[in-house]
Design an enzyme around this catalytic site. Sequence first.
Site, PDB file in Angstrom:
ATOM      1  N   LYS A   1     -20.672 -28.403  -7.321  1.00 10.78           N
ATOM      2  CA  LYS A   1     -21.609 -27.408  -7.984  1.00 10.78           C
ATOM      3  C   LYS A   1     -22.942 -27.158  -7.000  1.00 10.78           C
ATOM      4  O   LYS A   1     -23.184 -26.302  -6.778  1.00 10.78           O
ATOM      5  CB  LYS A   1     -23.098 -28.336  -8.887  1.00 10.78           C
ATOM      6  CG  LYS A   1     -21.899 -28.932 -10.039  1.00 10.78           C
ATOM      7  CD  LYS A   1     -22.178 -29.632 -11.108  1.00 10.78           C
ATOM      8  CE  LYS A   1     -23.932 -30.933 -10.910  1.00 10.78           C
ATOM      9  NZ  LYS A   1     -22.848 -32.627 -10.186  1.00 10.78           N
TER      10      LYS A   1
ATOM     11  N   ARG B   1     -28.447 -33.641 -17.209  1.00 12.37           N
ATOM     12  CA  ARG B   1     -26.788 -34.793 -17.123  1.00 12.37           C
ATOM     13  C   ARG B   1     -26.757 -35.591 -18.640  1.00 12.37           C
ATOM     14  O   ARG B   1     -26.233 -36.175 -18.901  1.00 12.37           O
ATOM     15  CB  ARG B   1     -27.488 -35.741 -16.015  1.00 12.37           C
ATOM     16  CG  ARG B   1     -26.569 -34.981 -14.602  1.00 12.37           C
ATOM     17  CD  ARG B   1     -27.246 -36.057 -13.844  1.00 12.37           C
ATOM     18  NE  ARG B   1     -26.892 -36.253 -12.721  1.00 12.37           N
ATOM     19  CZ  ARG B   1     -26.445 -35.999 -10.726  1.00 12.37           C
ATOM     20  NH1 ARG B   1     -26.868 -34.673 -11.417  1.00 12.37           N
ATOM     21  NH2 ARG B   1     -25.619 -35.960 -10.445  1.00 12.37           N
TER      22      ARG B   1
ATOM     23  N   ARG C   1     -18.773 -35.863   2.518  1.00 11.20           N
ATOM     24  CA  ARG C   1     -19.222 -35.213   2.470  1.00 11.20           C
ATOM     25  C   ARG C   1     -20.568 -35.957   3.071  1.00 11.20           C
ATOM     26  O   ARG C   1     -20.163 -36.784   3.479  1.00 11.20           O
ATOM     27  CB  ARG C   1     -20.134 -34.860   1.020  1.00 11.20           C
ATOM     28  CG  ARG C   1     -21.135 -34.358   0.934  1.00 11.20           C
ATOM     29  CD  ARG C   1     -21.730 -34.197  -0.539  1.00 11.20           C
ATOM     30  NE  ARG C   1     -21.940 -34.874  -1.107  1.00 11.20           N
ATOM     31  CZ  ARG C   1     -22.652 -34.864  -2.702  1.00 11.20           C
ATOM     32  NH1 ARG C   1     -21.990 -33.173  -2.973  1.00 11.20           N
ATOM     33  NH2 ARG C   1     -22.779 -35.690  -2.956  1.00 11.20           N
TER      34      ARG C   1
ATOM     35  N   ARG D   1     -24.895 -39.550   2.267  1.00  8.41           N
ATOM     36  CA  ARG D   1     -25.799 -40.073   1.358  1.00  8.41           C
ATOM     37  C   ARG D   1     -25.691 -41.387   0.957  1.00  8.41           C
ATOM     38  O   ARG D   1     -24.374 -41.790   1.127  1.00  8.41           O
ATOM     39  CB  ARG D   1     -25.503 -39.540   0.079  1.00  8.41           C
ATOM     40  CG  ARG D   1     -27.001 -38.203  -0.110  1.00  8.41           C
ATOM     41  CD  ARG D   1     -25.928 -36.705  -1.175  1.00  8.41           C
ATOM     42  NE  ARG D   1     -26.303 -37.493  -1.893  1.00  8.41           N
ATOM     43  CZ  ARG D   1     -25.894 -36.530  -3.651  1.00  8.41           C
ATOM     44  NH1 ARG D   1     -25.729 -35.136  -3.038  1.00  8.41           N
ATOM     45  NH2 ARG D   1     -25.794 -37.241  -4.355  1.00  8.41           N
TER      46      ARG D   1
ATOM     47  N   ARG E   1     -21.336 -43.591  -9.609  1.00 10.63           N
ATOM     48  CA  ARG E   1     -21.589 -42.443 -10.603  1.00 10.63           C
ATOM     49  C   ARG E   1     -20.349 -41.496 -11.187  1.00 10.63           C
ATOM     50  O   ARG E   1     -20.803 -40.906 -12.678  1.00 10.63           O
ATOM     51  CB  ARG E   1     -21.741 -41.892  -9.698  1.00 10.63           C
ATOM     52  CG  ARG E   1     -23.233 -42.250  -8.044  1.00 10.63           C
ATOM     53  CD  ARG E   1     -23.164 -41.403  -7.306  1.00 10.63           C
ATOM     54  NE  ARG E   1     -23.168 -39.576  -7.458  1.00 10.63           N
ATOM     55  CZ  ARG E   1     -23.041 -39.268  -6.195  1.00 10.63           C
ATOM     56  NH1 ARG E   1     -22.205 -39.492  -5.132  1.00 10.63           N
ATOM     57  NH2 ARG E   1     -23.007 -37.792  -5.931  1.00 10.63           N
TER      58      ARG E   1
HETATM   59  P1  AMP Z   1     -27.702 -34.894  -7.693  1.00 14.98           P
HETATM   60  O1  AMP Z   1     -27.526 -34.855  -6.143  1.00 14.98           O
HETATM   61  O2  AMP Z   1     -27.036 -33.876  -8.667  1.00 14.98           O
HETATM   62  O3  AMP Z   1     -25.816 -35.854  -7.540  1.00 14.98           O
HETATM   63  O4  AMP Z   1     -28.069 -36.337  -7.832  1.00 14.98           O
HETATM   64  C1  AMP Z   1     -28.747 -37.745  -7.096  1.00 14.98           C
HETATM   65  C2  AMP Z   1     -29.105 -38.367  -8.412  1.00 14.98           C
HETATM   66  O5  AMP Z   1     -30.373 -37.904  -8.822  1.00 14.98           O
HETATM   67  C3  AMP Z   1     -27.875 -38.511  -9.447  1.00 14.98           C
HETATM   68  O6  AMP Z   1     -26.773 -39.662  -9.104  1.00 14.98           O
HETATM   69  C4  AMP Z   1     -28.971 -39.222 -10.155  1.00 14.98           C
HETATM   70  O7  AMP Z   1     -29.536 -40.770  -9.469  1.00 14.98           O
HETATM   71  C5  AMP Z   1     -30.504 -38.366  -9.992  1.00 14.98           C
HETATM   72  N1  AMP Z   1     -30.025 -37.410 -10.625  1.00 14.98           N
HETATM   73  C6  AMP Z   1     -29.919 -35.988 -10.295  1.00 14.98           C
HETATM   74  N2  AMP Z   1     -30.354 -35.105 -11.733  1.00 14.98           N
HETATM   75  C7  AMP Z   1     -30.001 -36.170 -12.765  1.00 14.98           C
HETATM   76  C8  AMP Z   1     -30.651 -35.696 -13.797  1.00 14.98           C
HETATM   77  N3  AMP Z   1     -30.096 -34.936 -14.004  1.00 14.98           N
HETATM   78  N4  AMP Z   1     -30.705 -36.929 -14.474  1.00 14.98           N
HETATM   79  C9  AMP Z   1     -30.644 -38.233 -13.980  1.00 14.98           C
HETATM   80  N5  AMP Z   1     -30.644 -38.513 -13.085  1.00 14.98           N
HETATM   81  C10 AMP Z   1     -30.697 -37.764 -12.237  1.00 14.98           C
END
Ligand code: AMP
Length: 210
Positions: free
Chosen positions: A13, A88, A123, A156, A167
């Site tokens: 994404k 999400r 990554r 990360r 996750r």
């Molecule tokens: P991402 O970079 O999109 O994979 O997000 C990293 C982390 O941020 C996720 O594993 C969640 O802990 C948190 N996070 C990001 N976006 C959301 C969301 N829309 N709702 C809840 N937690 C989020």
Amino acid sequence: MNIILLGAPGAGKGTQAEVLNKDLGIPTISTGNMLRAAVAEGTEYGLKAKAAMDAGALVSDDIVIGILKDRIAEDDCKNGFILDGFPRTVPQAEALDAMGVKIDKVVEIAVDEEIIKRRLTGRRVCLKCGATYHIRTKKPEVEGICNYCGEKLVIRKDDQPETVIDRLNTYHEKTAPLKDYYAAQGKLATVQGTDSIPDTEKDILEALKG
Ligand code: AMP
């Protein structure tokens, strides 16, 4: 045009959002990047979000909805935006609807889970500008250094193998139901995310026309 990119962590994404942002001339909004910046700055909601993020769990809906609402009210979102990582959960999607935000299209990027596990563990990210790389498939020009801002790339915390499994479980339980939510609104399109980055980009642009 307001677009949502949906898909498991590691489906691509973020990478596609970066490319589409240039194609369509509308900003990408990544709640993950915003939360990571808040954690790095030590803001109040950054401190609240950190434990959930490190554990591969979701940050509470009220925090994420609050930051998203403020962000889409900014000037650069007037002509549309690409949401990467939001919504999400079904309550987050309902909050968007309740705010009166019209979503034009939701594109799911589908990728086999074994491929996802390989992708996430390879990554590397830039914590300064949010750009993402991969040690085999999307190398930076200079090893370990961000092409855009020269910052050192890092793994990360939540890309560690055990956290990746948490996750993915969270994705199946909380996020995958959004496919039915948006299919019921006639907005869902699915593209395969296992082709090259430009091929997937082409498929997404095609899906956006439909
Ligand atoms: P991402 O970079 O999109 O994979 O997000 C990293 C982390 O941020 C996720 O594993 C969640 O802990 C948190 N996070 C990001 N976006 C959301 C969301 N829309 N709702 C809840 N937690 C989020």
